[in-house]
Write a protein that holds these residues in place. Structure first.
Motif, PDB file in Angstrom:
ATOM      1  N   GLU A  35       0.833  -1.199   0.000  1.00 49.11           N
ATOM      2  CA  GLU A  35       0.000   0.000   0.000  1.00 49.11           C
ATOM      3  C   GLU A  35       0.871   1.254   0.000  1.00 49.11           C
ATOM      4  N   ARG A  82       2.262   1.691  -3.439  1.00 52.05           N
ATOM      5  CA  ARG A  82       1.242   2.186  -4.366  1.00 52.05           C
ATOM      6  C   ARG A  82       1.022   3.683  -4.203  1.00 52.05           C
ATOM      7  N   ARG A  83       0.943   4.136  -2.943  1.00 49.79           N
ATOM      8  CA  ARG A  83       0.745   5.573  -2.699  1.00 49.79           C
ATOM      9  C   ARG A  83       1.929   6.383  -3.205  1.00 49.79           C
ATOM     10  N   GLU A  85       1.655   6.731  -6.935  1.00 51.13           N
ATOM     11  CA  GLU A  85       0.591   7.671  -7.309  1.00 51.13           C
ATOM     12  C   GLU A  85       1.008   9.124  -7.078  1.00 51.13           C
ATOM     13  N   SER A  86       1.843   9.338  -6.058  1.00 48.74           N
ATOM     14  CA  SER A  86       2.287  10.695  -5.756  1.00 48.74           C
ATOM     15  C   SER A  86       3.418  11.155  -6.676  1.00 48.74           C
TER      16      SER A  86
END
Length: 251
Positions: free
Chosen positions: A241, A244-245, A248-249
């Motif tokens: 997780e 993934r963050r 995305e950032s």
């Protein structure tokens, strides 16, 4: 490990045995010397040695790629559940594309290196000079030995995308709180810090979340820097997780 290895004392790249073994570590001499001024002549040369440790560490790890550090007790035997859990976490990290970094010693460190090696990943050990030498475990593919703790700690923080902290003692707590302090003070970017073993860590978490917060020693949000899980699957889920963050950032 042979008997000769057990009796060896490593000072960075140097191995000493028998009467050549020093009675104090390099860190002790640096921090405890209090002569009438002799340090003026000796400490400038120590600076060059310290510099060389940073240069060697940066050179060895610069092209490592994304990595996660695993910490925990050196006293855990291979048949212990924590050892097997650490192996599973290391294998999962390799499948996620991470190298695995440990302190290079026995116990949990060996389990992390072993899991990474057997999964076909990069297994890194950052060793340290200690009075009772542990030596680099046999599952380390890329090993760097340090004299100074602070140089070694820099490598853990600089080249890690996350910390996995298994049950351990004072050394494990030292690495854990070093990372938390650096994140709290914004000296480094936030990364996941996962504590594995709720039964082991819950007392500490309760103290942080109540005593420290209630007395105003830390911010109410500071305990959120820690994630506590019970299984390898849960630890890997937290790291997935976080990865993934980060993607995305755009970091």
């Amino acid at each position: 490990m042979s008997a000769s290895d057990e009796n060896a004392h490593r000072k960075g790249p140097i191995t000493l045995r028998g009467r050549q073994r020093p009675d104090r570590t390099t860190d002790q001499r640096l921090l405890e010397d209090s002569g009438p001024g002799d340090w003026v002549h000796g400490d400038p040369w120590r600076v060059l040695r310290i510099q060389s440790e940073f240069v060697e560490g940066f050179g060895a790890l610069a092209e490592l790629g994304p990595a996660v550090s695993i910490f925990g007790s050196a006293r855990v035997a291979p048949d212990h559940p924590d050892y097997r859990c650490t192996e599973e976490i290391a294998r999962g990290l390799v499948e996620m594309g991470y190298a695995v970094i440990t302190g290079g010693g026995p116990g949990i460190m060996e389990a992390g290196n072993r899991g990474a090696r057997e999964a076909g990943g990069v297994s890194v050990g950052l060793g340290i000079e200690l009075p009772h030498e542990q030596g680099m475990n046999a599952y380390v593919d890329l090993g760097v030995d340090f004299r100074y703790f602070f140089a070694r700690k820099t490598m853990f923080v600089k080249y890690s995308s996350g910390f996995v902290v298994m049950p351990g003692g004072l050394g494990t707590l030292d690495e854990l709180f070093e990372a938390l302090c650096l994140m709290q003070t914004h000296k480094i970017s936030m990364f996941p810090v996962v504590l594995v073993g709720r039964a082991y860590w819950q007392g500490l978490i309760d103290w942080i979340s109540t005593t420290l917060v209630e007395r105003g020693m830390i911010a109410p949000t500071d305990p959120d820097l820690l994630r506590v899980v019970d299984t390898a699957e849960e630890a890997l889920a937290v790291l997935r997780e976080a990865s993934r963050r980060e993607e995305e950032s755009g970091r």
